[in-house]
Motif scaffolding. Structure first.
Motif, PDB file in Angstrom:
ATOM      1  N   PRO A 139       0.815  -1.218   0.000  1.00 49.95           N
ATOM      2  CA  PRO A 139       0.000   0.000   0.000  1.00 49.95           C
ATOM      3  C   PRO A 139       0.851   1.271   0.000  1.00 49.95           C
ATOM      4  O   PRO A 139       0.533   2.240  -0.697  1.00 49.95           O
ATOM      5  CB  PRO A 139      -0.832  -0.132   1.284  1.00 49.95           C
ATOM      6  CG  PRO A 139      -0.948  -1.599   1.500  1.00 49.95           C
ATOM      7  CD  PRO A 139       0.388  -2.142   1.073  1.00 49.95           C
ATOM      8  N   GLU A 140       1.941   1.273   0.763  1.00 52.70           N
ATOM      9  CA  GLU A 140       2.838   2.435   0.771  1.00 52.70           C
ATOM     10  C   GLU A 140       3.489   2.624  -0.597  1.00 52.70           C
ATOM     11  O   GLU A 140       3.611   3.750  -1.094  1.00 52.70           O
ATOM     12  CB  GLU A 140       3.914   2.269   1.838  1.00 52.70           C
ATOM     13  CG  GLU A 140       4.876   3.451   1.921  1.00 52.70           C
ATOM     14  CD  GLU A 140       5.968   3.257   2.966  1.00 52.70           C
ATOM     15  OE1 GLU A 140       6.848   4.136   3.047  1.00 52.70           O
ATOM     16  OE2 GLU A 140       5.951   2.234   3.687  1.00 52.70           O
ATOM     17  N   ALA A 141       3.896   1.526  -1.208  1.00 52.29           N
ATOM     18  CA  ALA A 141       4.525   1.605  -2.526  1.00 52.29           C
ATOM     19  C   ALA A 141       3.576   2.196  -3.557  1.00 52.29           C
ATOM     20  O   ALA A 141       3.949   3.085  -4.335  1.00 52.29           O
ATOM     21  CB  ALA A 141       4.986   0.215  -2.974  1.00 52.29           C
ATOM     22  N   VAL A 142       2.341   1.717  -3.558  1.00 56.49           N
ATOM     23  CA  VAL A 142       1.352   2.197  -4.529  1.00 56.49           C
ATOM     24  C   VAL A 142       1.050   3.679  -4.297  1.00 56.49           C
ATOM     25  O   VAL A 142       0.920   4.457  -5.247  1.00 56.49           O
ATOM     26  CB  VAL A 142       0.079   1.343  -4.448  1.00 56.49           C
ATOM     27  CG1 VAL A 142      -1.037   1.943  -5.293  1.00 56.49           C
ATOM     28  CG2 VAL A 142       0.367  -0.086  -4.918  1.00 56.49           C
ATOM     29  N   ALA A 143       0.962   4.077  -3.018  1.00 56.00           N
ATOM     30  CA  ALA A 143       0.704   5.483  -2.699  1.00 56.00           C
ATOM     31  C   ALA A 143       1.849   6.377  -3.176  1.00 56.00           C
ATOM     32  O   ALA A 143       1.620   7.464  -3.714  1.00 56.00           O
ATOM     33  CB  ALA A 143       0.488   5.652  -1.190  1.00 56.00           C
ATOM     34  N   LYS A 144       3.092   5.914  -3.008  1.00 52.63           N
ATOM     35  CA  LYS A 144       4.233   6.708  -3.453  1.00 52.63           C
ATOM     36  C   LYS A 144       4.319   6.765  -4.974  1.00 52.63           C
ATOM     37  O   LYS A 144       4.705   7.796  -5.547  1.00 52.63           O
ATOM     38  CB  LYS A 144       5.525   6.147  -2.865  1.00 52.63           C
ATOM     39  CG  LYS A 144       5.707   6.457  -1.390  1.00 52.63           C
ATOM     40  CD  LYS A 144       7.070   6.021  -0.880  1.00 52.63           C
ATOM     41  CE  LYS A 144       7.292   6.466   0.556  1.00 52.63           C
ATOM     42  NZ  LYS A 144       8.632   6.073   1.074  1.00 52.63           N
ATOM     43  N   LEU A 145       3.971   5.680  -5.643  1.00 50.76           N
ATOM     44  CA  LEU A 145       3.964   5.692  -7.107  1.00 50.76           C
ATOM     45  C   LEU A 145       2.958   6.721  -7.625  1.00 50.76           C
ATOM     46  O   LEU A 145       3.203   7.394  -8.628  1.00 50.76           O
ATOM     47  CB  LEU A 145       3.625   4.300  -7.649  1.00 50.76           C
ATOM     48  CG  LEU A 145       4.723   3.253  -7.503  1.00 50.76           C
ATOM     49  CD1 LEU A 145       4.178   1.869  -7.813  1.00 50.76           C
ATOM     50  CD2 LEU A 145       5.911   3.567  -8.409  1.00 50.76           C
ATOM     51  N   HIS A 146       1.848   6.846  -6.919  1.00 52.43           N
ATOM     52  CA  HIS A 146       0.834   7.832  -7.298  1.00 52.43           C
ATOM     53  C   HIS A 146       1.327   9.248  -7.013  1.00 52.43           C
ATOM     54  O   HIS A 146       1.276  10.128  -7.875  1.00 52.43           O
ATOM     55  CB  HIS A 146      -0.458   7.555  -6.540  1.00 52.43           C
ATOM     56  CG  HIS A 146      -1.558   8.529  -6.841  1.00 52.43           C
ATOM     57  ND1 HIS A 146      -1.674   9.743  -6.199  1.00 52.43           N
ATOM     58  CD2 HIS A 146      -2.589   8.467  -7.708  1.00 52.43           C
ATOM     59  CE1 HIS A 146      -2.722  10.386  -6.658  1.00 52.43           C
ATOM     60  NE2 HIS A 146      -3.298   9.638  -7.575  1.00 52.43           N
ATOM     61  N   LYS A 147       1.843   9.467  -5.794  1.00 50.52           N
ATOM     62  CA  LYS A 147       2.222  10.816  -5.369  1.00 50.52           C
ATOM     63  C   LYS A 147       3.480  11.318  -6.059  1.00 50.52           C
ATOM     64  O   LYS A 147       3.555  12.486  -6.476  1.00 50.52           O
ATOM     65  CB  LYS A 147       2.415  10.834  -3.850  1.00 50.52           C
ATOM     66  CG  LYS A 147       2.820  12.191  -3.294  1.00 50.52           C
ATOM     67  CD  LYS A 147       3.003  12.134  -1.772  1.00 50.52           C
ATOM     68  CE  LYS A 147       3.422  13.486  -1.216  1.00 50.52           C
ATOM     69  NZ  LYS A 147       3.605  13.448   0.266  1.00 50.52           N
TER      70      LYS A 147
END
Length: 223
Positions: A139-147
């Motif tokens: 979840p953190e990885a996906v959030a950072k890829l988005h941000k």
């Protein structure tokens, strides 16, 4: 916020995903890539083993005596997508190239990777980010890829382990499954999902399309 994640995979009737046993009488890859393009992802993500298929040459280690910060590093040429994303928990991937299929590479790491590996990635012009200390926090990885990379729509195209990990984490919003018209039956090949959880995850069927060579394209959304 996080990216909208679409699992895009091709399987046999019995859910196998390793193509080495498949008949060679037509081009599966062109059909798969055509649907990949239609899905219009800002990036695609796989595990280390799948991305290693794109490695060029042998590892070229870098000596690094000074510690490097555990923060996102974006290569100068990687300001725009689409991106080819690899999850590499321990820093074992040695691509030696900064693009795969024309897409700029981004590697998801944990904070435990050696500084020398970070220096190698920088030398090769490969962007990276951190998600978790010793194990990858998806979840953190996906959030950072988005941000940090602007990935709003991410295509998950990995092996059974990473697909199962995304499913267990509740991160898959859609499934795009191409089913080829034969059974594999090989005991040593991987399946679409290899999970640690035993509970079922339910999806709702949206569309069914029959393609050339009797391939069926199924589209599902999360319930």
């Amino acid at each position: 916020m996080q990216a909208h994640i679409v699992l895009h995979m091709m399987t046999t009737l019995d859910g196998r995903i390793i193509t080495s046993h498949w008949p060679k009488d037509f081009d599966y890859n062109s059909i798969y890539e055509d649907i990949h393009s239609r899905l219009e992802g800002d990036g695609w993500i796989v595990g280390r083993v799948t991305m290693a298929e794109f490695e060029k040459g042998t590892p070229k280690p870098v000596s690094q005596s000074e510690p490097l910060p555990r923060e996102t590093w974006k290569a100068p040429h990687a300001s725009n997508g689409p991106y080819a994303v690899a999850v590499d928990r321990s820093g074992k991937l040695h691509l030696n190239v900064d693009r795969v299929n024309g897409d700029a590479v981004v590697v998801v790491l944990t904070e435990s990777v050696p500084d020398a590996h970070l220096a190698e990635l920088r030398r090769d012009g490969i962007s990276y980010l951190f998600a978790g200390k010793t194990d990858v926090d998806l979840p953190e990885a996906v959030a950072k890829l988005h941000k940090e990379f602007g990935i709003k729509r991410l295509l998950l195209e990995g092996g059974g382990a990473i697909n199962g990990a995304f499913l267990d984490a509740g991160l898959i919003d859609e499934i795009s499954q191409l089913i080829v018209p034969f059974a594999d039956g090989s005991a040593d090949t991987h399946t679409l999902f290899e999970r640690k959880k035993s509970t079922a995850t339910t999806f709702a069927l949206q569309t069914v399309d029959r393609l050339d060579h009797d391939i069926v394209h199924l589209r599902y959304t999360k319930k």
